[in-house]
Design an enzyme around this catalytic site. Structure first.
Site, PDB file in Angstrom:
ATOM      1  N   ASP A 470       0.855  -1.183   0.000  1.00  0.00           N
ATOM      2  CA  ASP A 470       0.000   0.000   0.000  1.00  0.00           C
ATOM      3  C   ASP A 470       0.897   1.241   0.000  1.00  0.00           C
ATOM      4  O   ASP A 470       1.859   1.335   0.781  1.00  0.00           O
ATOM      5  CB  ASP A 470      -0.903   0.009   1.239  1.00  0.00           C
ATOM      6  CG  ASP A 470      -1.824   1.211   1.242  1.00  0.00           C
ATOM      7  OD1 ASP A 470      -2.855   1.152   0.556  1.00  0.00           O
ATOM      8  OD2 ASP A 470      -1.496   2.208   1.928  1.00  0.00           O
ATOM      9  N   GLU A 513      -4.634   2.460  -4.291  1.00  0.00           N
ATOM     10  CA  GLU A 513      -3.186   2.522  -4.200  1.00  0.00           C
ATOM     11  C   GLU A 513      -2.606   1.228  -3.627  1.00  0.00           C
ATOM     12  O   GLU A 513      -1.454   1.190  -3.192  1.00  0.00           O
ATOM     13  CB  GLU A 513      -2.764   3.707  -3.319  1.00  0.00           C
ATOM     14  CG  GLU A 513      -3.195   3.623  -1.867  1.00  0.00           C
ATOM     15  CD  GLU A 513      -4.587   4.192  -1.624  1.00  0.00           C
ATOM     16  OE1 GLU A 513      -4.912   4.495  -0.467  1.00  0.00           O
ATOM     17  OE2 GLU A 513      -5.345   4.345  -2.606  1.00  0.00           O
TER      18      GLU A 513
END
Length: 607
Positions: A470, A513
């Site tokens: 992430d 993301e």
């Protein structure tokens, strides 16, 4: 009674019966002509209306395709097809000329008007889609009302075909009954004539008439049994016997012509049926292997007099490569350059021999000055060359009729469309599996790979590790530098992950993301080291957008290995839990999941 009187009466009766016999046979022939005309009219009307239903469904498919894809090319195809449609009167004028009745034309006109109504709804749906009202557009084209109107159009066309079938069947039955009646009368008159001939033969013309009558009687019996191969005796005498022989000859010629037309019609119907079934099977093919199987099953039945090969163009090697063959062709090489075939050069069928002399292709193995009667048919779709369909005479089999080349051209077109559909299907499937921004696999590809990879590893008892990644504070890049900066960050991270594995296709954009990386064969320690390398590589990235430096990019990574940390089915969930632990402990770090033995202490690698 004097012999002269008997002779005169016999001549008079013979002449009268001969005229009656000839008349009835001509009437029988005329009735058969009516029957053939009715069948020909039915065929003409079938040809005239063959594409009416296809127009409606084709426009519907193009309009729906545009709503599904939003591709301007689909709309261009739709507009081009819609532009060629004529008014109701122009579209049924040629059907009226083919012999359709006013009631049939009215049913067809209603169908076309409903089709034009569907066309209006299609344009309205496309306009709504262009305005951004996709819900209204889909309601118009995919709603139940549109489906009912589409079914109504098909029902009206079917009603037209049903009326046409009933009328044609009535005409054919009437013509058949008339032919049968005149044929029966002709047989009766011929029988009476034959009886009179026997009497005259007994009294006067035993030598002159006996042999011709016996021969003609045999021919008549064979013709009555529809054995039109019977040969007529060569009679040169000018009398009643000669007239009867001529009439029988006319009847025989008409029967032979009828048999020939019926044989051509049956052969034509059989080939069209094979082509139709082959096209349907090719539309259901999912792979090239399926297509090859269909080709090998149907082409030998469609053209049994020719051997051949199916070639496909290998674009990487710029080579035409054989995919399958039938009846063992010997003249064409299994692999050659596209420039070695004149059909591929010109994009047109090529035949070096036959009615017109032409240049033989370089891929043919020629023996001296003898050229094989080969036929090369290019496989093209959307002005793009896909391959080649090759035919050559089959040893020991009669040459194909000229008409068969028309069907071979249709066969090549159908195979070209099937190949184009397979390529389009593969392209769309690939596009659906790839994230457009990063070029990595998306969630759909991940689900497919997880099912295969984890299942294989589970069967082998091997280890597979998963990295859940992430980007830290990703919202900051969008808020401070704009969405282009956020996209640049995601692309750079995706590029790093692409080079992080030896096997391609194991890096995925999990969503937003978040990224996911599968490492088959790596245990927890190796996966932890690989995760730290990735974290350090991303942290060292220098990204700038529009000349403005975005600053450092950091990621948090959760590591899990199966079966060490969890079962194979819970690998991604366990890695995600480790990622949440890494984010909770300050980000820019790697956290590994706890072992299944109950040791709850997480191993981690600090930044």
């Amino acid at each position: 009674m004097r012999l002269a009187t008997i002779t005169n009466w016999a001549y008079g009766a013979t002449v009268a019966l001969t005229l009656v016999s000839g008349t009835t046979m001509l009437l029988a022939s005329n009735a058969q002509e009516h029957e053939r005309a009715a069948v020909a009219q039915r065929y003409a009307l079938d040809q005239a209306t063959s594409r009416l239903g296809a127009d409606v469904y084709a426009l519907t498919d193009h309009a729906r395709q545009y709503l599904n894809t939003g591709d301007p090319a689909d709309r261009l195809i739709y507009n081009r097809n819609a532009a060629v449609l004529a008014s109701v009167e122009e579209r049924i004028r040629h059907i009226r000329d083919a012999g359709a009745s006013p009631q049939e034309l009215q049913a067809l006109k209603d169908a076309i008007r409903w089709a034009d109504t569907l066309h209006d709804e299609q344009r309205e749906a496309i306009a709504a889609f262009d305005r951004g009202d996709e819900a209204l557009a889909r309601k118009l084209l995919f709603g139940a009302e549109y489906g009912r109107e589409l079914d109504r159009v098909q029902a009206l066309i079917d009603r037209f075909q049903d009326r046409l079938d009933r009328r044609t069947e009535t005409l054919v039955n009437e013509a058949t009954e008339a032919a049968r009646l005149w044929k029966t009368l002709s047989e009766i008159v011929l029988a009476i004539t034959g009886l009179l001939f026997l009497c005259v033969l007994y009294f006067v013309f035993k030598r002159r008439v006996l042999r011709p009558v016996i021969k003609l009687s045999d021919v008549v019996n064979r013709l009555a049994a529809q054995d039109y191969a019977a040969e007529l005796p060569n009679l040169t005498q000018i009398d009643e016997i000669g007239d009867m022989a001529e009439a029988i000859g006319i009847f025989r010629e008409n029967g032979l012509e009828r048999q020939r037309l019926e044989a051509e019609r049956d052969a034509d119907s059989n080939i069209r049926d094979l082509l139709s079934r082959m096209t349907q099977r090719m539309q259901g093919c999912d792979t090239l292997a399926d297509l090859r199987e269909v080709v090998l099953r149907f082409i030998p039945e469609i053209e049994p007099a020719r051997a051949g090969r199916l070639y496909l163009l290998d674009r990487k090697r710029n080579t035409v490569v054989e995919q399958c063959s039938w009846f063992e062709p010997i003249h064409s090489r299994p692999e050659f350059s596209p420039v070695a075939c004149w059909a591929l050069r010109r994009g047109l069928p090529h035949r070096p021999t036959g009615g017109k002399i032409d240049v033989p292709c370089d891929h043919l193995a020629l023996e001296g000055d003898a050229y094989p009667d080969s036929l090369c048919l290019p496989l093209m779709a959307q002005r793009e060359t896909l391959g080649l369909l090759y035919f050559e005479p089959r040893g020991g089999v009669a040459a194909a009729s000229p008409t068969s080349e028309i069907y071979l051209g249709m066969l090549a077109e159908n195979i070209s469309l099937a190949l184009a559909n397979l390529r389009l299907r593969d392209t769309l499937r690939e596009m659906a599996m790839v994230d457009g921004l990063t070029g990595l696999g998306n969630r759909r590809r991940l689900d497919a790979v997880l099912g295969d990879e984890l299942g294989l590893m589970g069967q082998l008892g091997a280890t597979v590790s998963c990295l859940m990644i992430d980007v830290d504070h990703f919202k900051r890049f969008n808020d401070v530098f704009g969405h282009k900066a956020g996209d640049a960050v995601l692309q750079k991270v995706g590029a790093v992950l692409t080079g992080a594995t030896r096997e391609p296709g194991l890096a995925f954009r999990y969503g937003g993301e978040e990224f996911l990386l599968l490492l088959p064969g790596l245990d927890a320690d190796l996966a932890l080291a690989r995760a730290e390398e990735i974290r350090a590589t991303i942290n060292a990235l220098n990204i700038s957008v529009g000349g403005e430096d975005l600053g450092s990019v950091t990621v948090s990574i959760g590591v899990a290995s199966a079966p060490e940390h969890c079962p194979f089915a819970r690998l991604t969930l366990t890695a995600d839990a480790a990622l949440l632990h890494a984010k909770a402990r300050g980000r820019n770090r790697v956290e590994i999941a706890a072992r299944r033995s109950g040791d709850m202490t997480a191993r981690r690698q600090l930044a």
